[in-house]
Design an enzyme around this catalytic site. Structure first.
Site, PDB file in Angstrom:
ATOM      1  N   ASP A  44      52.254 -64.964 100.834  1.00  0.00           N
ATOM      2  CA  ASP A  44      53.099 -63.881 101.351  1.00  0.00           C
ATOM      3  C   ASP A  44      53.544 -64.272 102.752  1.00  0.00           C
ATOM      4  O   ASP A  44      52.888 -65.076 103.411  1.00  0.00           O
ATOM      5  CB  ASP A  44      52.334 -62.544 101.380  1.00  0.00           C
ATOM      6  CG  ASP A  44      53.258 -61.338 101.273  1.00  0.00           C
ATOM      7  OD1 ASP A  44      54.062 -61.130 102.211  1.00  0.00           O
ATOM      8  OD2 ASP A  44      53.207 -60.611 100.266  1.00  0.00           O
ATOM      9  N   ASP A  65      57.073 -68.374 103.585  1.00  0.00           N
ATOM     10  CA  ASP A  65      58.330 -67.711 103.220  1.00  0.00           C
ATOM     11  C   ASP A  65      58.844 -68.402 101.954  1.00  0.00           C
ATOM     12  O   ASP A  65      59.173 -69.593 101.986  1.00  0.00           O
ATOM     13  CB  ASP A  65      59.331 -67.859 104.377  1.00  0.00           C
ATOM     14  CG  ASP A  65      60.657 -67.169 104.089  1.00  0.00           C
ATOM     15  OD1 ASP A  65      60.990 -66.947 102.911  1.00  0.00           O
ATOM     16  OD2 ASP A  65      61.364 -66.869 105.066  1.00  0.00           O
ATOM     17  N   VAL A  66      58.908 -67.659 100.845  1.00  0.00           N
ATOM     18  CA  VAL A  66      59.254 -68.279  99.558  1.00  0.00           C
ATOM     19  C   VAL A  66      60.668 -68.862  99.532  1.00  0.00           C
ATOM     20  O   VAL A  66      60.981 -69.677  98.670  1.00  0.00           O
ATOM     21  CB  VAL A  66      59.096 -67.290  98.372  1.00  0.00           C
ATOM     22  CG1 VAL A  66      57.669 -66.797  98.249  1.00  0.00           C
ATOM     23  CG2 VAL A  66      60.077 -66.117  98.483  1.00  0.00           C
ATOM     24  N   ASN A  88      56.433 -63.218  92.203  1.00  0.00           N
ATOM     25  CA  ASN A  88      56.429 -61.749  92.327  1.00  0.00           C
ATOM     26  C   ASN A  88      57.091 -61.269  93.627  1.00  0.00           C
ATOM     27  O   ASN A  88      57.513 -60.121  93.715  1.00  0.00           O
ATOM     28  CB  ASN A  88      54.971 -61.267  92.242  1.00  0.00           C
ATOM     29  CG  ASN A  88      54.798 -59.834  92.677  1.00  0.00           C
ATOM     30  OD1 ASN A  88      55.234 -58.912  91.997  1.00  0.00           O
ATOM     31  ND2 ASN A  88      54.191 -59.635  93.851  1.00  0.00           N
ATOM     32  N   TYR A 154      70.914 -57.089  94.690  1.00  0.00           N
ATOM     33  CA  TYR A 154      69.625 -57.068  93.966  1.00  0.00           C
ATOM     34  C   TYR A 154      69.868 -57.319  92.476  1.00  0.00           C
ATOM     35  O   TYR A 154      69.166 -58.093  91.831  1.00  0.00           O
ATOM     36  CB  TYR A 154      68.942 -55.723  94.201  1.00  0.00           C
ATOM     37  CG  TYR A 154      67.532 -55.619  93.651  1.00  0.00           C
ATOM     38  CD1 TYR A 154      66.439 -56.082  94.377  1.00  0.00           C
ATOM     39  CD2 TYR A 154      67.285 -55.035  92.403  1.00  0.00           C
ATOM     40  CE1 TYR A 154      65.133 -55.966  93.882  1.00  0.00           C
ATOM     41  CE2 TYR A 154      65.986 -54.912  91.905  1.00  0.00           C
ATOM     42  CZ  TYR A 154      64.913 -55.383  92.658  1.00  0.00           C
ATOM     43  OH  TYR A 154      63.630 -55.265  92.161  1.00  0.00           O
ATOM     44  N   LYS A 158      68.315 -60.479  90.304  1.00  0.00           N
ATOM     45  CA  LYS A 158      67.377 -60.322  89.187  1.00  0.00           C
ATOM     46  C   LYS A 158      67.989 -60.800  87.860  1.00  0.00           C
ATOM     47  O   LYS A 158      67.274 -61.315  87.001  1.00  0.00           O
ATOM     48  CB  LYS A 158      66.893 -58.875  89.091  1.00  0.00           C
ATOM     49  CG  LYS A 158      66.049 -58.426  90.305  1.00  0.00           C
ATOM     50  CD  LYS A 158      64.748 -59.207  90.477  1.00  0.00           C
ATOM     51  CE  LYS A 158      63.841 -58.617  91.545  1.00  0.00           C
ATOM     52  NZ  LYS A 158      62.576 -59.369  91.709  1.00  0.00           N
TER      53      LYS A 158
HETATM   54  N1  LIG Z   1      58.832 -51.306  93.432  1.00  0.00           N
HETATM   55  C1  LIG Z   1      59.743 -51.178  92.468  1.00  0.00           C
HETATM   56  O1  LIG Z   1      60.237 -50.070  92.186  1.00  0.00           O
HETATM   57  C2  LIG Z   1      60.172 -52.391  91.661  1.00  0.00           C
HETATM   58  C3  LIG Z   1      60.935 -52.192  90.496  1.00  0.00           C
HETATM   59  C4  LIG Z   1      61.320 -53.298  89.745  1.00  0.00           C
HETATM   60  C5  LIG Z   1      60.947 -54.568  90.127  1.00  0.00           C
HETATM   61  N2  LIG Z   1      60.207 -54.733  91.271  1.00  0.00           N
HETATM   62  C6  LIG Z   1      59.846 -56.104  91.649  1.00  0.00           C
HETATM   63  O2  LIG Z   1      58.431 -56.209  91.702  1.00  0.00           O
HETATM   64  C7  LIG Z   1      58.070 -57.253  92.610  1.00  0.00           C
HETATM   65  C8  LIG Z   1      56.944 -56.764  93.511  1.00  0.00           C
HETATM   66  O3  LIG Z   1      57.448 -55.721  94.319  1.00  0.00           O
HETATM   67  P1  LIG Z   1      56.548 -54.533  94.926  1.00  0.00           P
HETATM   68  O4  LIG Z   1      57.010 -53.287  94.304  1.00  0.00           O
HETATM   69  O5  LIG Z   1      55.118 -54.902  94.862  1.00  0.00           O
HETATM   70  O6  LIG Z   1      57.116 -54.538  96.416  1.00  0.00           O
HETATM   71  P2  LIG Z   1      56.370 -54.696  97.818  1.00  0.00           P
HETATM   72  O7  LIG Z   1      57.446 -54.536  98.829  1.00  0.00           O
HETATM   73  O8  LIG Z   1      55.171 -53.823  97.872  1.00  0.00           O
HETATM   74  O9  LIG Z   1      55.855 -56.224  97.784  1.00  0.00           O
HETATM   75  C9  LIG Z   1      56.718 -57.332  97.925  1.00  0.00           C
HETATM   76  C10 LIG Z   1      55.959 -58.406  98.689  1.00  0.00           C
HETATM   77  O10 LIG Z   1      56.808 -59.568  98.773  1.00  0.00           O
HETATM   78  C11 LIG Z   1      56.648 -60.105 100.080  1.00  0.00           C
HETATM   79  N3  LIG Z   1      57.826 -60.883 100.438  1.00  0.00           N
HETATM   80  C12 LIG Z   1      59.089 -60.431 100.630  1.00  0.00           C
HETATM   81  N4  LIG Z   1      59.882 -61.440 100.998  1.00  0.00           N
HETATM   82  C13 LIG Z   1      59.109 -62.555 101.065  1.00  0.00           C
HETATM   83  C14 LIG Z   1      59.356 -63.901 101.403  1.00  0.00           C
HETATM   84  N5  LIG Z   1      60.575 -64.321 101.780  1.00  0.00           N
HETATM   85  N6  LIG Z   1      58.340 -64.781 101.357  1.00  0.00           N
HETATM   86  C15 LIG Z   1      57.086 -64.367 101.014  1.00  0.00           C
HETATM   87  N7  LIG Z   1      56.788 -63.103 100.689  1.00  0.00           N
HETATM   88  C16 LIG Z   1      57.795 -62.203 100.709  1.00  0.00           C
HETATM   89  C17 LIG Z   1      56.485 -58.881 100.991  1.00  0.00           C
HETATM   90  O11 LIG Z   1      55.904 -59.232 102.228  1.00  0.00           O
HETATM   91  C18 LIG Z   1      55.619 -57.987 100.125  1.00  0.00           C
HETATM   92  O12 LIG Z   1      54.243 -58.189 100.386  1.00  0.00           O
HETATM   93  C19 LIG Z   1      59.361 -57.625  93.361  1.00  0.00           C
HETATM   94  O13 LIG Z   1      59.880 -58.839  92.837  1.00  0.00           O
HETATM   95  C20 LIG Z   1      60.298 -56.476  93.041  1.00  0.00           C
HETATM   96  O14 LIG Z   1      61.656 -56.860  93.096  1.00  0.00           O
HETATM   97  C21 LIG Z   1      59.801 -53.683  92.044  1.00  0.00           C
END
Ligand SMILES: NC(=O)c1ccc[n+]([C@@H]2O[C@H](COP(=O)([O-])OP(=O)(O)OC[C@H]3O[C@@H](n4cnc5c(N)ncnc54)[C@H](O)[C@@H]3O)[C@@H](O)[C@H]2O)c1
Length: 249
Positions: A44, A65-66, A88, A154, A158
């Site tokens: 992360d 940073d991914v 993720n 977004y 995706k």
């Molecule tokens: N929360 C929702 O409603 C939802 C719905 C559909 C899909 N998703 C997908 O689920 C996945 C997880 O999301 P979540 O809900 O746990 O969100 P979240 O914001 O709680 O977690 C996302 C994590 O990714 C990390 N991150 C962001 N950019 C980064 C980077 N450049 N390098 C390294 N780390 C990075 C953040 O620091 C965070 O810890 C994501 O891919 C999101 O698009 C989420």
């Protein structure tokens, strides 16, 4: 399952890389894979969140940073042989339409949500191919298969991730690689707090009365772990909705 592992340790002997490990879904994945015997490498850019994970798990935490190729190479170098990759990490946009989104936001979304997973696949696949096995699970979204569930940036990021998932399955499935995506609807995590959304997007959301209640992060993580497990050995190239049926509406 390796020799000596218990029945609940279905990931014993496997190294799993989880990106976005400090977030809502990521934390559950780290604890879930670790609890089932895996060696987990948690990635992360949020170092404070990684420190919290380190405090009560024995995962290997790698701040990175991914979207940066040098960071991804460093992570994979520290991880060693990666058996399972879970892309993720992700960020949400301001829910803007194509004429509203600023070019900087467009690039930020594609860099993190699409180039990041590509960089990880690009870096781990040579080792997986050498060993003749490897599993990739990409966390996409219903916005990866429908046009009206998020902003333009977004949605495109995706859709691209679903395309990458299928391309890898189609081209490398016969060489032992499985590549699948989960497509969640909304999840109860910090990502739901879009404070700077365009007013038109909020108005459209408020009109959507059929939107199911957000899922718990555990309810998404369990599907990711199923796809990562040998129980899903014959599943390849799918984009599996985990959306309480919203796509059926
Ligand atoms: N929360 C929702 O409603 C939802 C719905 C559909 C899909 N998703 C997908 O689920 C996945 C997880 O999301 P979540 O809900 O746990 O969100 P979240 O914001 O709680 O977690 C996302 C994590 O990714 C990390 N991150 C962001 N950019 C980064 C980077 N450049 N390098 C390294 N780390 C990075 C953040 O620091 C965070 O810890 C994501 O891919 C999101 O698009 C989420």
């Amino acid at each position: 399952m390796t020799e000596g592992a218990t029945e609940t340790e279905v990931f014993a002997g496997r190294t799993v890389v989880v990106t976005g490990a400090g977030g809502g879904v990521g934390q559950i994945l780290v604890r879930g894979f670790g609890g089932q015997g895996a060696r987990v490498v948690a990635v992360d850019r949020d170092t404070a969140a990684l420190d919290r994970l380190k405090a009560d798990t024995d995962v290997v935490c790698v701040p990175a940073d991914v979207s940066k190729a040098e960071d991804v190479r460093r992570v994979v170098g520290e991880a060693g042989e990666v058996d399972i990759l879970v892309n993720n990490a992700g960020v949400i946009d301001r829910l803007g339409m194509a004429h509203e989104v600023a070019v900087e936001e467009w690039h930020r979304l594609l860099d993190i949500n699409l180039t990041g997973p590509f960089l990880f696949c690009n870096t781990v696949l040579p080792g997986m191919l050498e060993r003749g096995r490897g599993v990739i699970v990409n966390v996409a979204s219903v916005a990866g298969v429908r046009g009206g569930r998020a902003g333009a940036a977004y949605t495109v990021s995706k859709h691209g991730l679903v395309g990458l998932t299928k391309n890898i399955a189609a081209t490398l499935g016969d060489r032992g690689i499985r590549s699948n995506a989960v497509c969640p609807g909304s999840i109860q995590t910090g990502m739901q707090d879009v404070t700077d959304a365009f007013p038109s997007a909020l108005e459209a959301l408020s009109r959507d009365r059929r939107k199911p209640a957000p899922a718990l992060p555990e309810e998404i993580a369990s599907v990711v772990m199923f796809l990562a497990s040998d129980a899903a050995a014959r599943i390849n190239g799918v984009a599996l909705p985990v959306d309480s049926g919203s796509l059926a509406f």
